[in-house]
Design an enzyme around this catalytic site. Structure first.
Site, PDB file in Angstrom:
ATOM      1  N   SER A   1       0.858  -1.185   0.000  1.00  0.00           N
ATOM      2  CA  SER A   1       0.000   0.000   0.000  1.00  0.00           C
ATOM      3  C   SER A   1       0.891   1.231   0.000  1.00  0.00           C
ATOM      4  O   SER A   1       2.045   1.178   0.470  1.00  0.00           O
ATOM      5  CB  SER A   1      -0.885   0.007   1.256  1.00  0.00           C
ATOM      6  OG  SER A   1      -1.519   1.255   1.435  1.00  0.00           O
TER       7      SER A   1
ATOM      8  N   TYR B   1      -2.071  -0.935  10.330  1.00  0.00           N
ATOM      9  CA  TYR B   1      -2.020  -1.117   8.886  1.00  0.00           C
ATOM     10  C   TYR B   1      -0.769  -0.446   8.316  1.00  0.00           C
ATOM     11  O   TYR B   1       0.001  -1.072   7.573  1.00  0.00           O
ATOM     12  CB  TYR B   1      -3.279  -0.523   8.261  1.00  0.00           C
ATOM     13  CG  TYR B   1      -3.408  -0.721   6.773  1.00  0.00           C
ATOM     14  CD1 TYR B   1      -3.961  -1.883   6.254  1.00  0.00           C
ATOM     15  CD2 TYR B   1      -3.002   0.272   5.875  1.00  0.00           C
ATOM     16  CE1 TYR B   1      -4.100  -2.063   4.887  1.00  0.00           C
ATOM     17  CE2 TYR B   1      -3.131   0.101   4.510  1.00  0.00           C
ATOM     18  CZ  TYR B   1      -3.687  -1.067   4.018  1.00  0.00           C
ATOM     19  OH  TYR B   1      -3.808  -1.235   2.658  1.00  0.00           O
TER      20      TYR B   1
END
Length: 269
Positions: A137, A150
């Site tokens: 990501s 995350y």
């Protein structure tokens, strides 16, 4: 370059993983798919003529069984697309997330990549050719407001991919890491196909097209949102200024009270 390739795709029942599976199938790849147990995996596999095995990739034993099934079904693995991931949010900061959320993030976003690579690498190294594709990501290059587990685990995923590329590149193993910004997936509350996404939000299909283009060009860092490269440069050039800007963005996002979840936060940023 994809026709006949034997490809294992994780997190393949929805979102980016599903889009990648469809795009690779259209290019003639031979697929083996996995996702967590649920109704979505088998119909996708049937539609694409692929093998499938449901697995929780936080569990090393299930990863081992998955890779064994895939190797048996395909006769080997040429490309591993390690895509499975999740996001729960930590709206009140890093310390608000419980230990099990941090552990799950580590196990799925880092160790699942490593454990699967550990199992497919011997065959690839013996053959002198193979490809590891880790879907991370842009949070692994920047930061994600409201979900520290995350962000931290995606940073580690990018670092792991770099190490794999450095350590095994001379053995014929290619490595790529995919770092999109916002994608219209169920992870961010997008469900309906064909909807109009906000500016800057890509469809999973657009991300899949970018990934295949990046692989064709043999790139390590694949950025479906090219602007992420400029954001990353600014972050490195002046970290204090970057943090100040992210604090300002957080204040704006939380100005009307704390968002209830990541999908709401995403629409405020």
């Amino acid at each position: 370059m994809f026709a006949g390739r034997r490809v294992l795709v994780t997190g393949a029942a929805q979102g980016i993983g599903l889009a990648l599976a469809r795009a690779l199938s259209a290019k003639g790849a031979r697929l083996f798919l996995t996702d967590r147990a649920g109704p979505g995996l088998d119909p996708v596999a049937r539609d694409l003529g692929a093998g499938a095995f449901a697995a929780d990739l936080r569990d090393p034993g299930q990863i081992a069984r998955l890779v064994s099934r895939a190797q048996e079904a395909l006769g080997g693995i040429d490309m591993l697309i390690s895509n499975a991931g999740f996001a729960r949010g930590a709206m009140e900061g890093p310390c608000s997330a419980p230990d099990d959320q941090w552990q799950d993030s580590w196990d799925l976003h880092v160790m699942a990549h490593l454990r699967a690579a550990r199992l497919v690498l011997p065959e690839m190294r013996k053959r002198g050719e193979g490809w590891l594709v880790n879907v991370a990501s842009a949070a692994g290059l920047l930061s994600q407001i409201g979900d520290a587990p995350y962000s931290a685990s995606k940073h580690a995923a990018v670092s792991l991919a770099q190490s794999l590329a450095i350590e095994h590149g001379d053995e014929g193993i290619r490595v790529s890491v995919v770092c999109p910004l916002y994608v219209a997936t169920p992870l961010l509350g997008y469900e309906a196909d064909g909807a109009e996404w906000p500016e800057g939000v890509l469809t999973p299909e657009a991300v899949a097209d970018c990934v295949l283009q990046g692989l064709t060009e043999e790139r390590f860092l694949i950025l479906p949102h090219p602007e992420a490269a400029e954001f990353a440069r600014r972050r490195v050039a002046d970290m204090d200024r970057w943090i100040a800007g992210m604090r300002r963005l957080r204040r704006e996002a939380f100005a009307d009270g704390a968002p209830r979840d990541l999908s709401e936060l995403h629409r405020r940023i």
